[in-house]
Scaffold this motif. Structure first.
Motif, PDB file in Angstrom:
ATOM      1  N   UNK A   1      47.341  36.789  44.468  1.00  0.00           N
ATOM      2  CA  UNK A   1      46.725  36.511  42.924  1.00  0.00           C
ATOM      3  C   UNK A   1      47.530  35.141  42.636  1.00  0.00           C
ATOM      4  N   UNK A   2      46.892  34.440  41.652  1.00  0.00           N
ATOM      5  CA  UNK A   2      47.572  33.089  41.387  1.00  0.00           C
ATOM      6  C   UNK A   2      48.532  33.433  40.683  1.00  0.00           C
ATOM      7  N   UNK A   3      49.423  32.301  39.933  1.00  0.00           N
ATOM      8  CA  UNK A   3      50.837  32.533  39.323  1.00  0.00           C
ATOM      9  C   UNK A   3      50.521  33.285  37.990  1.00  0.00           C
ATOM     10  N   UNK A   4      49.708  32.792  37.217  1.00  0.00           N
ATOM     11  CA  UNK A   4      49.434  33.628  36.009  1.00  0.00           C
ATOM     12  C   UNK A   4      49.088  35.017  36.159  1.00  0.00           C
ATOM     13  N   UNK A   5      48.188  35.157  37.084  1.00  0.00           N
ATOM     14  CA  UNK A   5      47.810  36.926  37.440  1.00  0.00           C
ATOM     15  C   UNK A   5      48.978  37.554  37.792  1.00  0.00           C
ATOM     16  N   UNK A   6      49.899  36.911  38.790  1.00  0.00           N
ATOM     17  CA  UNK A   6      51.107  37.681  39.261  1.00  0.00           C
ATOM     18  C   UNK A   6      52.076  37.858  38.101  1.00  0.00           C
ATOM     19  N   UNK A   7      52.137  36.973  36.952  1.00  0.00           N
ATOM     20  CA  UNK A   7      53.097  37.319  35.878  1.00  0.00           C
ATOM     21  C   UNK A   7      52.633  38.334  35.209  1.00  0.00           C
TER      22      UNK A   7
END
Length: 122
Positions: A92-98
């Motif tokens: 995931x990208x950082x936003x998705x991971x968040x």
């Protein structure tokens, strides 16, 4: 060995209870779960047996399907999550991971409340 902590939580067990079942010291188990110890395969097998969890599930998260896990564990793999929940491994990208971490925290709280309610009924 974050899987040990996760499974302990899912099974409503303490480190002390697991240590007794696995025949190891609580301090060693604590070191292991904080990545300060390197266990032998024999110890990992004892922990897996004490948790009634197949060794592959204890060792790593996986992209394998439940069907493949069942094949690898000769049919002994059991989903440790309630119906309607899945454990996935993803990139995931950082936003998705968040976002996923937020959902994960909420779902873990819900599952823990259910487990505690079930345990208290027994």
């Amino acid at each position: 060995m974050t899987n040990i902590l996760r499974i302990l939580q899912e099974q409503n067990l303490t480190k002390k209870e697991l240590a007794i079942k696995a025949g190891i010291s609580v301090s060693f188990l604590s070191d292991l779960t904080h990545d300060k110890a390197n266990p032998s395969l024999r110890i990992i097998e004892a922990i897996a047996e004490a948790l009634d969890t197949p060794l592959p599930v204890l060792l790593d998260t996986t992209d394998l399907s439940i069907e493949d896990l069942k094949k690898l564990t000769e049919g002994k793999y059991q989903q440790s999550l309630p119906d309607g929940y899945q454990r996935l491994c993803a990139v995931l990208n950082e936003y998705q991971a968040f976002q996923v971490k937020q959902w994960d925290a909420t779902n873990r709280e819900t599952i823990n409340r259910r487990n505690k309610a079930t345990k208290n009924k027994k």
